[in-house]
Design a protein around this motif. Structure first.
Motif, PDB file in Angstrom:
ATOM      1  N   LEU A  68      10.115  10.255  -6.591  1.00 39.88           N
ATOM      2  CA  LEU A  68      10.682  10.568  -5.280  1.00 39.88           C
ATOM      3  C   LEU A  68       9.736  11.430  -4.444  1.00 39.88           C
ATOM      4  CD1 LEU A  68      14.417  11.246  -6.215  1.00 39.88           C
ATOM      5  CD2 LEU A  68      13.496   9.323  -4.907  1.00 39.88           C
ATOM      6  N   VAL A  69       9.124  12.426  -5.055  1.00 43.40           N
ATOM      7  CA  VAL A  69       8.184  13.282  -4.314  1.00 43.40           C
ATOM      8  C   VAL A  69       6.963  12.478  -3.896  1.00 43.40           C
ATOM      9  CG1 VAL A  69       6.658  15.292  -4.507  1.00 43.40           C
ATOM     10  CG2 VAL A  69       8.987  15.423  -5.376  1.00 43.40           C
ATOM     11  N   PHE A  70       6.465  11.639  -4.798  1.00 47.27           N
ATOM     12  CA  PHE A  70       5.317  10.799  -4.464  1.00 47.27           C
ATOM     13  C   PHE A  70       5.656   9.826  -3.342  1.00 47.27           C
ATOM     14  CE2 PHE A  70       2.811   6.912  -5.047  1.00 47.27           C
ATOM     15  CZ  PHE A  70       1.549   7.435  -4.894  1.00 47.27           C
ATOM     16  N   GLY A  71       6.803   9.164  -3.436  1.00 45.36           N
ATOM     17  CA  GLY A  71       7.217   8.214  -2.404  1.00 45.36           C
ATOM     18  C   GLY A  71       7.413   8.872  -1.058  1.00 45.36           C
ATOM     19  N   GLU A  72       7.982  10.064  -1.066  1.00 44.48           N
ATOM     20  CA  GLU A  72       8.199  10.777   0.189  1.00 44.48           C
ATOM     21  C   GLU A  72       6.872  11.177   0.823  1.00 44.48           C
ATOM     22  OE1 GLU A  72       9.060  14.072   2.881  1.00 44.48           O
ATOM     23  OE2 GLU A  72       8.072  14.341   0.969  1.00 44.48           O
ATOM     24  N   SER A  73       5.884  11.553   0.009  1.00 45.17           N
ATOM     25  CA  SER A  73       4.585  11.919   0.572  1.00 45.17           C
ATOM     26  C   SER A  73       3.870  10.704   1.142  1.00 45.17           C
ATOM     27  CB  SER A  73       3.717  12.617  -0.471  1.00 45.17           C
ATOM     28  OG  SER A  73       3.186  11.706  -1.396  1.00 45.17           O
ATOM     29  N   VAL A  74       4.001   9.544   0.480  1.00 45.88           N
ATOM     30  CA  VAL A  74       3.394   8.316   1.005  1.00 45.88           C
ATOM     31  C   VAL A  74       4.055   7.929   2.323  1.00 45.88           C
ATOM     32  CG1 VAL A  74       3.124   5.837   0.585  1.00 45.88           C
ATOM     33  CG2 VAL A  74       2.618   7.466  -1.229  1.00 45.88           C
ATOM     34  N   LEU A  75       5.366   8.053   2.384  1.00 44.62           N
ATOM     35  CA  LEU A  75       6.080   7.716   3.613  1.00 44.62           C
ATOM     36  C   LEU A  75       5.707   8.670   4.755  1.00 44.62           C
ATOM     37  CD1 LEU A  75       8.041   5.616   4.609  1.00 44.62           C
ATOM     38  CD2 LEU A  75       9.908   7.122   3.992  1.00 44.62           C
ATOM     39  N   ASN A  76       5.548   9.956   4.443  1.00 45.00           N
ATOM     40  CA  ASN A  76       5.107  10.906   5.469  1.00 45.00           C
ATOM     41  C   ASN A  76       3.723  10.563   5.986  1.00 45.00           C
ATOM     42  OD1 ASN A  76       7.407  12.442   5.539  1.00 45.00           O
ATOM     43  ND2 ASN A  76       6.664  13.958   4.085  1.00 45.00           N
TER      44      ASN A  76
END
Length: 191
Positions: A68-76
């Motif tokens: 989730l943290v990785f996905g959120e950083s990619v989306l940002n």
């Protein structure tokens, strides 16, 4: 995602206001687009240190939290890139008015929705193909085709001037959710 969007405008208009007041130099004061470009550029935050700490075996962190943290950083990152592209398009026109900022925001929304749509459609197409063919009998071709579909979502989005990163991200989500059941055991472990 919303935080990056808000941060871009807060930093951009804050920088523009500081330039108007004479507190900083080197930033154009005729329109806010140059300051918004700066805001888009520095608003994306990469939690590389957090992810590296969470990935250590000693912490025994939940893999879902890491994802989730990785996905959120990619989306940002994708949001910041799309915002920068949209603002740069207006910046290159050399005559930008404040009335064009809502148009830029609408263009951002359109690019975001289009990118998500490309990723979802390519992912669903891949899942449909894998479900209705016997490609799982050939794991080498199966994994190659899986990666080609993922890259294809990126390439298609870039060709139609959308966000390739965002399309790839959502294609990956769809493939993980719908296509993992259609893969052979060897390809599932490899992917």
């Amino acid at each position: 995602m919303l935080g990056t969007f808000a941060s871009t405008f807060i930093i951009g208009y804050g920088t523009y206001a500081a330039a108007k007041l004479g507190w900083i130099t080197g930033v154009g004061t005729s329109d806010p687009i140059e300051a918004l470009l700066f805001g888009a550029m520095i608003s994306a935050v990469n939690p590389v240190a957090t992810l590296s700490i969470m990935g250590t075996p000693e912490l025994n962190c939940d893999p879902l939290l890491y994802s989730l943290v990785f996905g959120e950083s990619v989306l940002n990152d994708a949001v910041a890139i799309v915002l920068f592209r949209v603002f740069f398009q207006y910046y290159s026109q050399h005559e930008v008015t404040s009335n064009q900022i809502p148009g830029a925001v609408l263009e951002f929304v359109g690019v975001s929705i289009g990118s998500v749509g490309v990723g979802v459609l390519v992912g669903l197409g891949c899942a449909f193909l894998f479900k209705n063919t016997r490609i799982s009998e050939h794991p080498t071709y199966e994994i190659g085709l899986l990666f080609l579909f993922a890259y294809g979502s990126y390439a298609l989005a870039e060709v139609v001037e959308l966000s390739g990163i965002m399309a790839l991200f959502f294609c990956g989500i769809i493939l993980a959710h719908y296509n993992s059941y259609n893969l052979s055991a060897v390809s599932r472990d490899t992917a």
